[in-house]
Design a protein around this motif. Structure first.
Motif, PDB file in Angstrom:
ATOM      1  N   TYR A 129       0.877  -1.168   0.000  1.00 43.01           N
ATOM      2  CA  TYR A 129       0.000   0.000   0.000  1.00 43.01           C
ATOM      3  C   TYR A 129       0.913   1.215   0.000  1.00 43.01           C
ATOM      4  CZ  TYR A 129      -2.979   3.690   1.944  1.00 43.01           C
ATOM      5  OH  TYR A 129      -3.628   4.875   2.154  1.00 43.01           O
ATOM      6  N   VAL A 130       0.899   1.947  -1.110  1.00 40.32           N
ATOM      7  CA  VAL A 130       1.796   3.083  -1.300  1.00 40.32           C
ATOM      8  C   VAL A 130       0.936   4.330  -1.491  1.00 40.32           C
ATOM      9  CG1 VAL A 130       3.562   4.077  -2.803  1.00 40.32           C
ATOM     10  CG2 VAL A 130       3.516   1.612  -2.415  1.00 40.32           C
ATOM     11  N   TYR A 131       1.271   5.398  -0.789  1.00 42.77           N
ATOM     12  CA  TYR A 131       0.519   6.633  -0.997  1.00 42.77           C
ATOM     13  C   TYR A 131       1.442   7.839  -0.873  1.00 42.77           C
ATOM     14  CZ  TYR A 131       0.531   7.299   4.061  1.00 42.77           C
ATOM     15  OH  TYR A 131       0.930   7.470   5.353  1.00 42.77           O
ATOM     16  N   PHE A 132       0.946   8.969  -1.356  1.00 47.01           N
ATOM     17  CA  PHE A 132       1.711  10.207  -1.425  1.00 47.01           C
ATOM     18  C   PHE A 132       1.079  11.216  -0.466  1.00 47.01           C
ATOM     19  CE2 PHE A 132       2.692  14.246  -3.694  1.00 47.01           C
ATOM     20  CZ  PHE A 132       4.067  14.104  -3.766  1.00 47.01           C
ATOM     21  N   THR A 133       1.885  11.918   0.306  1.00 48.43           N
ATOM     22  CA  THR A 133       1.295  12.859   1.255  1.00 48.43           C
ATOM     23  C   THR A 133       2.139  14.119   1.434  1.00 48.43           C
ATOM     24  OG1 THR A 133       0.265  13.054   3.444  1.00 48.43           O
ATOM     25  CG2 THR A 133       2.385  11.938   3.332  1.00 48.43           C
ATOM     26  N   TYR A 134       1.559  15.125   2.006  1.00 48.14           N
ATOM     27  CA  TYR A 134       2.201  16.421   2.271  1.00 48.14           C
ATOM     28  C   TYR A 134       2.768  17.058   1.003  1.00 48.14           C
ATOM     29  CZ  TYR A 134       1.873  15.532   7.265  1.00 48.14           C
ATOM     30  OH  TYR A 134       1.407  15.306   8.520  1.00 48.14           O
ATOM     31  N   GLY A 135       2.249  16.630  -0.149  1.00 47.02           N
ATOM     32  CA  GLY A 135       2.740  17.199  -1.394  1.00 47.02           C
ATOM     33  C   GLY A 135       4.170  16.849  -1.713  1.00 47.02           C
ATOM     34  N   ASN A 136       4.773  15.986  -0.915  1.00 44.28           N
ATOM     35  CA  ASN A 136       6.205  15.726  -1.047  1.00 44.28           C
ATOM     36  C   ASN A 136       6.633  14.280  -0.955  1.00 44.28           C
ATOM     37  OD1 ASN A 136       7.500  18.417  -1.072  1.00 44.28           O
ATOM     38  ND2 ASN A 136       6.484  18.618   0.893  1.00 44.28           N
ATOM     39  N   HIS A 137       5.921  13.491  -0.173  1.00 44.63           N
ATOM     40  CA  HIS A 137       6.504  12.224   0.264  1.00 44.63           C
ATOM     41  C   HIS A 137       5.657  11.003  -0.047  1.00 44.63           C
ATOM     42  CE1 HIS A 137       9.347  14.687   2.416  1.00 44.63           C
ATOM     43  NE2 HIS A 137       8.348  15.321   2.996  1.00 44.63           N
ATOM     44  N   PRO A 168       9.922   7.456   7.056  1.00 44.47           N
ATOM     45  CA  PRO A 168       9.143   6.836   5.984  1.00 44.47           C
ATOM     46  C   PRO A 168       9.267   7.541   4.638  1.00 44.47           C
ATOM     47  CG  PRO A 168       7.707   7.959   7.550  1.00 44.47           C
ATOM     48  CD  PRO A 168       9.083   7.967   8.144  1.00 44.47           C
ATOM     49  N   GLY A 169       9.375   8.869   4.653  1.00 47.00           N
ATOM     50  CA  GLY A 169       9.529   9.606   3.410  1.00 47.00           C
ATOM     51  C   GLY A 169      10.928   9.452   2.842  1.00 47.00           C
ATOM     52  N   LYS A 170      11.923   9.477   3.728  1.00 43.50           N
ATOM     53  CA  LYS A 170      13.304   9.319   3.302  1.00 43.50           C
ATOM     54  C   LYS A 170      13.535   7.943   2.703  1.00 43.50           C
ATOM     55  CE  LYS A 170      14.974  11.553   7.457  1.00 43.50           C
ATOM     56  NZ  LYS A 170      16.088  11.469   8.424  1.00 43.50           N
ATOM     57  N   LEU A 171      12.964   6.938   3.363  1.00 43.26           N
ATOM     58  CA  LEU A 171      13.120   5.562   2.910  1.00 43.26           C
ATOM     59  C   LEU A 171      12.592   5.396   1.487  1.00 43.26           C
ATOM     60  CD1 LEU A 171      12.365   2.466   5.087  1.00 43.26           C
ATOM     61  CD2 LEU A 171      11.244   2.679   2.887  1.00 43.26           C
TER      62      LEU A 171
END
Length: 198
Positions: free
Chosen positions: A71-79, A126-129
């Motif tokens: 389950y992959v999602y995009f958030t904060y316009g960045n990550h 999580p965003g860096k990974l």
DNA sequence: AGTGTGATTATCT
DNA sequence: GATAATCACACTT
């Protein structure tokens, strides 16, 4: 599949919180890269912090699917965020993979995250990974237990020193007090927020 | 070591 | 139109 991974798979089908603890130590394989999972959080049904709390939507298809899908999602316009679906089909739950320790050559990881100064900066969040490993929408729905999958799990040591804390980033009243974040105390330098239990 | 804030967009109300 | 499972940077202690 060896015993360790089989046991994790069975746990994933029936207890997302226990599985979030057990996922620590397993190897996350993304393409040619390998990393040891050191931090994870549980999200489940009847959980106000879970995206699926208000029911199904197209984006949540993988969470409602069988256990072991990306389950992959995009958030904060960045990550981008990377999760493992849990619990049987029709019951939404997931494990958010929050941090890992690189096990293979890190050159490409540094290329994707130019600001990283040490190996500890590559996958410690999580965003860096996702940035370092190149995770994006193209990985949505992939099967972690398929040995041909570009995103999959392999065995790893059982982690005995597991720390527990509150989940990160949830608004007050949205399950922010649930102790559903787990990390490997022995690898705390590679965790997103190593400092203490809370 | 801790606090505060802006960036930036898919998704849902 | 509001919100978000974050990150990096500036600033304070």
């Amino acid at each position: 599949m060896d015993h360790r991974l089989t046991a994790f798979r069975e746990l994933l089908a029936r207890d997302v919180v226990a599985a979030s603890r057990d996922v620590l130590g397993l190897t996350l394989v993304v393409g040619e890269h390998r990393a040891q999972i050191v931090e994870a959080e549980a999200y489940g049904p009847t959980d106000p912090g879970c995206h699926a709390f208000r029911g199904e939507s197209p984006r949540l298809k993988a969470m409602f699917g069988p256990p072991g899908l990306a389950y992959v999602y995009f958030t904060y316009g960045n990550h981008w965020m990377l999760n493992i679906s849990a619990l049987p089909e029709g019951t939404p739950a997931a494990i958010l993979i929050r941090a890992a320790r690189p096990l293979t050559d890190t050159k490409e990881l540094y290329d994707r995250r130019p600001k990283a100064k040490t190996d500890r900066d590559l996958l410690s969040g999580p965003g860096k990974l996702c940035a370092a490993l190149g995770i994006n929408a193209s990985h949505y729905g992939l099967d972690y237990f398929d040995s041909n999958s570009p995103v999959r799990l392999e065995s790893g040591p059982v982690v005995t020193e597991v720390a527990v804390g509150r989940r990160i980033g949830l608004s007050p009243g949205k399950g922010d007090e649930f102790p559903w974040r787990f990390w490997d105390r022995g690898a705390s330098a590679f965790v997103s927020r190593p400092w203490r239990d809370n």
